[in-house]
Design a protein around this motif. Structure first.
Motif, mmCIF file in Angstrom:
data_model
loop_
_atom_site.group_PDB
_atom_site.id
_atom_site.type_symbol
_atom_site.label_atom_id
_atom_site.label_comp_id
_atom_site.label_asym_id
_atom_site.label_seq_id
_atom_site.Cartn_x
_atom_site.Cartn_y
_atom_site.Cartn_z
ATOM 1 N N GLU A 53 0.758 -1.020 -0.121
ATOM 2 C CA GLU A 53 0.098 0.275 0.066
ATOM 3 C C GLU A 53 0.339 1.462 -0.438
ATOM 4 N N ASP A 54 1.643 0.905 1.037
ATOM 5 C CA ASP A 54 2.666 2.463 1.585
ATOM 6 C C ASP A 54 3.716 2.863 -0.731
ATOM 7 N N PHE A 55 3.972 1.560 -1.017
ATOM 8 C CA PHE A 55 4.829 1.651 -2.275
ATOM 9 C C PHE A 55 3.796 2.592 -3.336
ATOM 10 N N ASN A 56 2.383 1.952 -3.573
ATOM 11 C CA ASN A 56 2.085 2.686 -4.256
ATOM 12 C C ASN A 56 1.492 4.241 -3.768
ATOM 13 N N GLN A 57 0.660 4.270 -2.506
ATOM 14 C CA GLN A 57 1.102 5.898 -1.874
ATOM 15 C C GLN A 57 2.457 6.525 -2.383
ATOM 16 N N SER A 58 3.540 6.260 -2.718
ATOM 17 C CA SER A 58 4.571 7.088 -2.523
ATOM 18 C C SER A 58 4.487 7.113 -3.894
ATOM 19 N N LEU A 59 4.224 6.224 -5.152
ATOM 20 C CA LEU A 59 4.514 6.824 -6.388
ATOM 21 C C LEU A 59 3.601 7.290 -6.876
ATOM 22 N N VAL A 60 2.485 7.834 -5.713
ATOM 23 C CA VAL A 60 1.598 8.632 -6.291
ATOM 24 C C VAL A 60 1.568 10.500 -5.856
ATOM 25 N N LEU A 70 17.642 9.441 -1.802
ATOM 26 C CA LEU A 70 18.577 9.331 -0.448
ATOM 27 C C LEU A 70 19.092 7.863 -0.441
ATOM 28 N N LEU A 71 18.211 7.547 -1.097
ATOM 29 C CA LEU A 71 19.024 5.357 -0.974
ATOM 30 C C LEU A 71 20.730 5.561 -1.824
ATOM 31 N N ALA A 72 20.164 5.952 -2.761
ATOM 32 C CA ALA A 72 21.543 5.608 -4.387
ATOM 33 C C ALA A 72 22.225 6.259 -3.734
ATOM 34 N N LYS A 73 22.273 8.059 -3.300
ATOM 35 C CA LYS A 73 23.056 9.087 -2.940
ATOM 36 C C LYS A 73 24.139 9.141 -1.134
ATOM 37 N N SER A 74 23.104 7.466 -0.541
ATOM 38 C CA SER A 74 24.018 7.412 0.966
ATOM 39 C C SER A 74 25.308 7.208 0.247
ATOM 40 N N ARG A 75 25.801 5.826 1.928
ATOM 41 C CA ARG A 75 27.433 5.438 1.092
ATOM 42 C C ARG A 75 26.788 4.156 1.446
ATOM 43 N N PHE A 76 25.820 4.083 1.573
ATOM 44 C CA PHE A 76 26.076 2.625 1.985
ATOM 45 C C PHE A 76 24.936 1.764 0.559
ATOM 46 N N ARG A 77 24.719 0.740 0.908
ATOM 47 C CA ARG A 77 24.295 -0.377 -0.544
ATOM 48 C C ARG A 77 22.346 -0.334 0.265
ATOM 49 N N PRO A 78 22.625 0.002 -0.717
ATOM 50 C CA PRO A 78 20.743 0.437 -0.738
ATOM 51 C C PRO A 78 20.500 -1.007 -1.263
ATOM 52 N N LEU A 79 19.234 -0.596 -0.643
ATOM 53 C CA LEU A 79 18.446 -2.760 -0.443
ATOM 54 C C LEU A 79 16.407 -1.771 -0.189
ATOM 55 N N MET A 80 15.415 -2.480 -0.964
ATOM 56 C CA MET A 80 14.530 -2.365 -1.070
ATOM 57 C C MET A 80 13.299 -3.306 -0.159
ATOM 58 N N ILE A 81 13.042 -3.416 1.088
ATOM 59 C CA ILE A 81 11.521 -4.862 0.634
ATOM 60 C C ILE A 81 10.427 -4.296 1.037
ATOM 61 N N LEU A 82 9.687 -5.313 0.058
ATOM 62 C CA LEU A 82 8.560 -4.824 -0.227
ATOM 63 C C LEU A 82 7.863 -5.334 -0.375
ATOM 64 N N GLU A 83 6.853 -5.572 1.139
ATOM 65 C CA GLU A 83 6.111 -6.456 1.203
ATOM 66 C C GLU A 83 4.470 -6.096 0.560
ATOM 67 N N GLY A 84 4.330 -7.741 0.240
ATOM 68 C CA GLY A 84 3.154 -7.904 -0.425
ATOM 69 C C GLY A 84 3.616 -7.487 -1.963
ATOM 70 N N ASP A 85 1.959 -7.572 -2.614
ATOM 71 C CA ASP A 85 2.491 -7.635 -4.456
ATOM 72 C C ASP A 85 1.097 -6.173 -4.297
ATOM 73 N N PRO A 86 1.878 -4.812 -4.486
ATOM 74 C CA PRO A 86 1.743 -3.613 -5.088
ATOM 75 C C PRO A 86 0.392 -4.054 -5.982
#
Length: 213
Positions: A53-60, A70-86
């Motif tokens: 739900e949040d994935f879709n809301q954040s897309l809108v 922000l993830l890509a610019k950080s000095r860490f390795r980025p990863l997204m965890i997606l709970e459920g099927d948007p």
């Protein structure tokens, strides 16, 4: 706790119950305000957790790609965890638009996505990521047959340079191959290392060349 998975959680994740689940697994859990992502695993991987739900809301709302930046610019390795099927969520977004956003996250922003079915599964996944890191550091395999302890010592040494964290230390070692070559590199050559940039390169050279330190 020695050899425990270290996980820093954004304070807004507390209601999800995931920080408590991680603590129950024996992780060393701290809660702060993260300026990007929701979980930092072993100070190496920065994870953005999204429900379907949040994935879709954040897309809108256009938040999704700001968060990716922000993830890509950080000095860490980025990863997204997606709970459920948007795609299965009710709403006005088409399946094509959602699928396009998922592809963009992975291909344009170079952020891998791991799918989980809920908070408990997410906690299991975060724990597994941390355990794998403790058991096998990725850079130890890429840098040849040098003893892991020696490589870690060199990486720790490089983390003493301004704005150099674990990931950037690894990249410096991989790019130059030796400490002496890292320290001898000029600003332009340092900037060839992914994620380092002009500002950090200037800071490193000033630090190394300052005779009053």
């Amino acid at each position: 706790m020695e050899n425990a998975v270290q996980i820093t959680c954004d304070y807004r994740e507390k209601p999800s119950g995931i920080p408590d689940l991680l603590a129950e697994k024996g992780c060393s859990v701290s809660t702060v305000r993260l300026f990007a992502g929701d979980y930092l695993v072993n100070t190496l991987v920065l994870v953005e957790r999204k429900t379907a739900e949040d994935f879709n809301q954040s897309l809108v709302s256009n938040r999704l790609f700001n968060q990716c930046a922000l993830l890509a610019k950080s000095r860490f390795r980025p990863l997204m965890i997606l709970e459920g099927d948007p795609i299965q969520q009710p709403g006005k977004l088409s399946a094509e638009a959602i699928q396009g956003a998922i592809i963009s996250v992975c291909s344009a922003w170079h952020i891998p996505i791991i799918y989980t079915v809920g908070p408990a599964h997410t906690a299991d996944t975060l724990y597994s990521i941390g355990k794998q890191q403790l058991l096998s550091r990725p850079y130890s395999a890429r840098l040849g047959r040098k003893p892991r302890r020696l490589i870690r010592q060199k990486a720790c040494f490089l983390q003493g340079l301004p704005d150099v964290g674990p990931v950037l230390a690894e990249r410096l070692l991989e790019h130059f191959g030796s400490l002496s070559d890292v320290l001898a590199a000029d600003q332009a050559t340092l900037q060839e290392v992914p994620g380092l940039g002009a500002k950090r390169a200037i800071g490193i050279k000033r630090f190394l060349e300052d005779g009053h330190g």
